[in-house]
Write a protein that holds these residues in place. Structure first.
Motif, PDB file in Angstrom:
ATOM      1  N   ILE A  66      -0.753   2.724   0.504  1.00 32.78           N
ATOM      2  CA  ILE A  66      -1.044   3.394  -0.771  1.00 32.78           C
ATOM      3  C   ILE A  66       0.194   3.284  -1.668  1.00 32.78           C
ATOM      4  CG2 ILE A  66      -1.612   5.596  -1.870  1.00 32.78           C
ATOM      5  CD1 ILE A  66      -3.036   6.390   0.690  1.00 32.78           C
ATOM      6  N   ARG A  69       3.083   6.721  -6.517  1.00 34.25           N
ATOM      7  CA  ARG A  69       2.668   7.138  -7.855  1.00 34.25           C
ATOM      8  C   ARG A  69       3.812   7.824  -8.580  1.00 34.25           C
ATOM      9  NH1 ARG A  69      -1.621   3.862  -8.001  1.00 34.25           N
ATOM     10  NH2 ARG A  69      -3.233   4.401  -6.485  1.00 34.25           N
ATOM     11  N   GLY A 156      -4.676   5.267 -10.332  1.00 32.52           N
ATOM     12  CA  GLY A 156      -5.547   4.681  -9.319  1.00 32.52           C
ATOM     13  C   GLY A 156      -6.989   4.696  -9.762  1.00 32.52           C
TER      14      GLY A 156
END
Length: 264
Positions: A66, A69, A156
């Motif tokens: 992932i 962010r 995302g």
């Protein structure tokens, strides 16, 4: 593109016999030979019938981390679609504002947040030459993702941002390529670019000059952003960007001097 995680999908394998599919896969491995995707996994699928889609999902979950962010920097969203969701015959009370669709790259967008769209309205003369651009200011009235209403959106995936802008401004993807963010936090708008270059050794081959460019010099200094407007008062829609001189940049493969005219 410096991609570190790759997966190759061999689609429509139901239209060929097994031997032909294996032969195509070998050709694909030869085609991807190189430092970027040589070790990429090739997955045969039938997208229309959803065959092997579970294998693709499993590979993505187990092998692709992932991404980190950024929730500290000001929000920045690229617009890839823009819509007028109103249908013919809508009453005045039923008309909805402009909708922009895209990907949020950093931070968070929230309902009732004041946002700016740059470059906004771009005005050109009869010859198509740039005259001025006027940023658009609005308030977020709705956020949607996959048909679900959101209170806030994070990086995302794709999101739809409903605004109070005139829907005529977004009809037919008019805002595609523009960016959305906090008022006063978006990058400068470049209206003009001048390039002076000469070819260097090894930059021209049998098929002509190479188009791969990378930076070797110092990037142009960014001008400080304009002050952020208070939430209680939006900037006037009549404000325009004023041109100022930018900086110098050098490109590998070409020795270039770029002069920017910055509109901010």
């Amino acid at each position: 593109m410096s991609l570190r995680h790759n997966i190759v999908l061999q689609n429509k394998v139901d239209l060929v016999v097994r031997e032909k599919g294996i032969e195509q896969q070998k050709k694909m491995k030869e085609w991807f030979r190189g430092p970027v995707a040589e070790d990429a996994k090739i997955v045969p699928i039938v997208a229309q019938l959803k065959y092997n889609i579970d294998v693709v999902n499993e590979y993505i979950v187990k092998n692709i981390p992932i991404p980190e962010r950024d929730f500290v920097s000001p929000p920045y969203m690229r617009i890839i679609r823009s819509f007028d969701v109103n249908k013919p015959g809508f009453g005045v009370d039923d008309i909805k504002g402009a909708v922009a669709g895209g990907t949020l790259l950093r931070c968070v967008l929230k309902l009732n947040q004041l946002v700016e769209v740059r470059p906004g309205l771009v005005v050109k003369n009869e010859r198509g030459n740039f005259l001025k651009c006027t940023p658009l200011y609005s308030r977020i009235v709705s956020l949607l993702a996959e048909g679900n209403e959101l209170q806030f959106a994070v990086p995302g995936g794709l999101i739809g941002v409903g605004t109070t802008l005139d829907p005529a401004l977004t009809r037919g993807d008019k805002l595609v390529g523009q960016v959305v963010g906090d008022v006063g936090s978006l990058p400068d708008v470049y209206a003009q670019l001048e390039v002076f270059y000469h070819m260097t050794k090894g930059s021209a081959g049998k098929k002509g000059p190479r188009s791969v460019l990378s930076f070797t010099g110092s990037p142009p200094r960014a001008l400080p952003p304009p002050p952020v407007a208070p939430a209680s008062s939006l900037p006037s829609s009549s404000s325009t960007f004023q041109p100022k001189e930018g900086g110098v940049r050098s490109l590998l493969g070409f020795d270039c001097i770029l002069r920017f005219v910055v509109m901010y």
